[in-house]
Design a protein around this motif. Structure first.
Motif, PDB file in Angstrom:
ATOM      1  N   THR A 178       0.846  -1.207   0.000  1.00 11.70           N
ATOM      2  CA  THR A 178       0.000   0.000   0.000  1.00 11.70           C
ATOM      3  C   THR A 178       0.875   1.249   0.000  1.00 11.70           C
ATOM      4  OG1 THR A 178      -1.509  -1.250   1.402  1.00 11.70           O
ATOM      5  CG2 THR A 178      -1.955   1.083   1.179  1.00 11.70           C
ATOM      6  N   ILE A 179       1.889   1.258   0.851  1.00 14.81           N
ATOM      7  CA  ILE A 179       2.772   2.427   0.929  1.00 14.81           C
ATOM      8  C   ILE A 179       3.612   2.543  -0.344  1.00 14.81           C
ATOM      9  CG2 ILE A 179       4.667   3.522   2.219  1.00 14.81           C
ATOM     10  CD1 ILE A 179       2.013   3.512   3.762  1.00 14.81           C
ATOM     11  N   VAL A 195       2.928   1.626  -3.375  1.00  9.69           N
ATOM     12  CA  VAL A 195       2.121   2.145  -4.489  1.00  9.69           C
ATOM     13  C   VAL A 195       1.780   3.623  -4.251  1.00  9.69           C
ATOM     14  CG1 VAL A 195      -0.063   1.911  -5.753  1.00  9.69           C
ATOM     15  CG2 VAL A 195       1.187  -0.133  -5.062  1.00  9.69           C
ATOM     16  N   SER A 196       1.454   3.992  -3.002  1.00 10.01           N
ATOM     17  CA  SER A 196       1.132   5.400  -2.698  1.00 10.01           C
ATOM     18  C   SER A 196       2.325   6.302  -3.016  1.00 10.01           C
ATOM     19  CB  SER A 196       0.788   5.585  -1.225  1.00 10.01           C
ATOM     20  OG  SER A 196      -0.275   4.769  -0.862  1.00 10.01           O
ATOM     21  N   MET A 256       2.802   6.607  -6.766  1.00 12.37           N
ATOM     22  CA  MET A 256       1.816   7.528  -7.362  1.00 12.37           C
ATOM     23  C   MET A 256       2.198   8.980  -7.081  1.00 12.37           C
ATOM     24  SD  MET A 256      -1.608   5.351  -6.479  1.00 12.37           S
ATOM     25  CE  MET A 256      -2.828   6.548  -6.893  1.00 12.37           C
ATOM     26  N   PRO A 311       1.613  10.531   9.042  1.00  9.88           N
ATOM     27  CA  PRO A 311       1.140  10.462   7.666  1.00  9.88           C
ATOM     28  C   PRO A 311       1.765  11.541   6.790  1.00  9.88           C
ATOM     29  CG  PRO A 311      -0.529  11.523   9.023  1.00  9.88           C
ATOM     30  CD  PRO A 311       0.593  11.117   9.939  1.00  9.88           C
ATOM     31  N   PHE A 312       1.884  11.213   5.512  1.00  9.83           N
ATOM     32  CA  PHE A 312       2.470  12.184   4.591  1.00  9.83           C
ATOM     33  C   PHE A 312       1.455  12.572   3.527  1.00  9.83           C
ATOM     34  CE2 PHE A 312       3.106   9.710   0.682  1.00  9.83           C
ATOM     35  CZ  PHE A 312       2.948   8.414   1.137  1.00  9.83           C
ATOM     36  N   GLN A 313       1.620  13.789   3.016  1.00  9.95           N
ATOM     37  CA  GLN A 313       0.794  14.201   1.884  1.00  9.95           C
ATOM     38  C   GLN A 313       1.643  14.073   0.637  1.00  9.95           C
ATOM     39  OE1 GLN A 313      -0.801  18.047   3.139  1.00  9.95           O
ATOM     40  NE2 GLN A 313      -2.804  17.081   3.202  1.00  9.95           N
ATOM     41  N   ILE A 363      -8.724   3.373  -1.867  1.00 13.34           N
ATOM     42  CA  ILE A 363      -7.916   3.812  -0.725  1.00 13.34           C
ATOM     43  C   ILE A 363      -6.577   4.425  -1.122  1.00 13.34           C
ATOM     44  CG2 ILE A 363      -9.014   2.114   0.785  1.00 13.34           C
ATOM     45  CD1 ILE A 363      -6.334   0.581   0.797  1.00 13.34           C
ATOM     46  N   LEU A 364      -6.048   4.073  -2.285  1.00 17.57           N
ATOM     47  CA  LEU A 364      -4.723   4.564  -2.654  1.00 17.57           C
ATOM     48  C   LEU A 364      -4.729   6.030  -3.073  1.00 17.57           C
ATOM     49  CD1 LEU A 364      -3.426   1.414  -4.533  1.00 17.57           C
ATOM     50  CD2 LEU A 364      -2.657   2.249  -2.310  1.00 17.57           C
ATOM     51  N   GLU A 365      -5.913   6.528  -3.424  1.00 19.50           N
ATOM     52  CA  GLU A 365      -5.983   7.917  -3.884  1.00 19.50           C
ATOM     53  C   GLU A 365      -6.796   8.780  -2.930  1.00 19.50           C
ATOM     54  OE1 GLU A 365      -7.074   8.448  -7.968  1.00 19.50           O
ATOM     55  OE2 GLU A 365      -6.081   6.600  -8.548  1.00 19.50           O
ATOM     56  N   GLU A 399      -7.478  10.824   0.682  1.00 15.31           N
ATOM     57  CA  GLU A 399      -6.846  11.526   1.812  1.00 15.31           C
ATOM     58  C   GLU A 399      -7.324  10.966   3.157  1.00 15.31           C
ATOM     59  OE1 GLU A 399      -4.541  14.284   2.293  1.00 15.31           O
ATOM     60  OE2 GLU A 399      -3.993  13.306   0.427  1.00 15.31           O
ATOM     61  N   ARG A 454      -5.780   7.496   4.149  1.00 21.86           N
ATOM     62  CA  ARG A 454      -4.395   7.452   4.628  1.00 21.86           C
ATOM     63  C   ARG A 454      -4.344   7.404   6.161  1.00 21.86           C
ATOM     64  NH1 ARG A 454      -2.065  12.677   5.810  1.00 21.86           N
ATOM     65  NH2 ARG A 454      -3.849  14.028   5.938  1.00 21.86           N
ATOM     66  N   ILE A 489      -4.738   3.744   6.840  1.00 22.86           N
ATOM     67  CA  ILE A 489      -3.474   3.076   6.481  1.00 22.86           C
ATOM     68  C   ILE A 489      -2.441   3.336   7.577  1.00 22.86           C
ATOM     69  CG2 ILE A 489      -1.544   3.078   4.821  1.00 22.86           C
ATOM     70  CD1 ILE A 489      -3.693   3.780   2.647  1.00 22.86           C
ATOM     71  N   SER A 538      -7.172  15.812   9.016  1.00 19.84           N
ATOM     72  CA  SER A 538      -6.277  16.348   7.976  1.00 19.84           C
ATOM     73  C   SER A 538      -4.850  16.518   8.501  1.00 19.84           C
ATOM     74  CB  SER A 538      -6.823  17.678   7.448  1.00 19.84           C
ATOM     75  OG  SER A 538      -7.063  18.536   8.526  1.00 19.84           O
ATOM     76  N   ARG A 539      -4.554  15.866   9.640  1.00 19.64           N
ATOM     77  CA  ARG A 539      -3.211  16.014  10.211  1.00 19.64           C
ATOM     78  C   ARG A 539      -2.151  15.417   9.286  1.00 19.64           C
ATOM     79  NH1 ARG A 539      -5.643  11.833  13.100  1.00 19.64           N
ATOM     80  NH2 ARG A 539      -4.500   9.867  13.225  1.00 19.64           N
TER      81      ARG A 539
END
Lengths: 124, 195
Positions: A13-14, A16-17, A20, A109-111, B66-68, B70, B73, B76, B186-187
């Motif tokens: 999951t990570i 692929v994220s 992307m 978490p990261f954006q 889930i991969l796209e 916000e 995450r 996850i 949104s953290r």
């Protein structure tokens, strides 16, 4: 000569994220599921006459963890940046990462946009 | 988390609250109660190590999956916390199996219409992407569940709870946890550059 982004995480999951998020860098991306897998793939990349642009690595992984990977990677490549992407937030661990040769540390978490900006900073 | 040695099970019991997780290779039980939230147990049969987490994905996941997403995450991230603790105990995702419980339509929490369905969607898709088999799932319904997980052998005992008044502390804690997750959804983490 190709320059590769190497994404190292035991979570698909990570991986692929991250792939992307970094797609718009326009560089080929190789995924590895632990430190040893990454070293094997990096050895092949370098053996083919190509190079590593940057590694994005997790810390907690089976077989070979992120800190061990960075130490081993630094034996074959002193310059390519390694950015750690992890849930680990303890100061001691971050210091160990720095001493092993990491270039940066991102606590999840990261954006996607933030990760991309960090990679752009290191990869011209 | 609460650790109790004196109980009728005869083994140490680690009681985890909403938003918490615990992994162990001890001969013990890990317990929790879930209403709206998900309880996920993971068991590595090669190492005989298991872990349990109680969490919620605070919102509705979009059609992109889930991969796209916000919001996804955050879910996850929660799973990553449990996975990381299990890897520290020597586990490998290749040997893990999951059991999933909860996501009940309980009255006290109605943050978003599709919250429960979205949480179910999240957990199924997450394990599909992770290629971790789901051995058992017991989701939905309009009741809470009490879960006891044995991390040494992966066995889960599940009890359906009809009488809410008996578990008012957990109900209140879950409500507060879900609300706080919505407030903080949104953290982002932290970026430290060494160079």
């Amino acid at each position: 000569m190709n320059r590769y982004i190497v994404v190292i995480d035991d979570s698909p999951t990570i991986r692929v994220s991250v792939e992307m998020a970094l797609k718009q860098m326009g560089l080929p991306i190789v995924q590895a599921e632990n430190g040893q897998d990454a070293l094997d793939k990096i050895s092949k990349i370098k053996g083919d006459g190509d190079d590593v642009a940057i590694c994005i690595s997790d810390i907690n992984m089976p077989v070979m963890n992120g800190l061990e990977f960075i130490a081993e990677f630094r034996k074959v490549d002193k310059f390519a940046p390694v950015v750690v992407l992890t849930t680990e937030a303890e100061k001691d661990m971050i210091q160990k990462g720095k001493e092993a040769g990491a270039s940066g540390w991102i606590i999840k978490p990261f954006q996607a946009e933030d990760l991309l900006n960090v990679v752009k900073r290191f990869v011209k | 988390m609460l650790r109790s040695q004196q109980n009728r099970i005869g083994k140490p019991l680690y009681l985890i609250y909403p938003g918490e997780h615990f992994a162990s290779n001890e001969n013990c039980f890990i317990g929790t109660i879930v209403g709206t939230c998900l309880a996920v147990s993971l068991f590595d049969s090669a190492r005989r190590v298991g872990g349990l987490i109680n969490f919620v994905v605070p919102g509705t996941i979009g059609t992109g999956g889930i991969l796209e997403d916000e919001i996804a995450r955050i879910g996850i991230l929660n799973m990553e916390y449990l996975m990381a603790d299990m890897v520290k105990l020597g586990c490998n995702r290749h040997f893990m199996k999951a059991k999933i419980f909860g996501a009940g339509h309980v009255d006290s929490i109605k943050k978003e219409q599709n919250l429960v369905d979205s949480n179910i969607l999240f957990v199924r898709e997450y394990f599909e992407v992770e290629k971790i088999p789901i051995e058992k799932e017991d989701l939905g319904g309009n009741f809470r569940r009490k879960i006891y997980f044995s991390p040494r052998d992966g066995v889960v005992y599940r009890q359906i709870l009809k009488n809410n008044s008996e578990f008012s502390e957990f109900i209140q804690l879950e409500k507060e946890y879900v609300e706080s997750e919505f407030r903080n959804r949104s953290r982002v983490g932290k970026i430290i550059l060494f160079d």
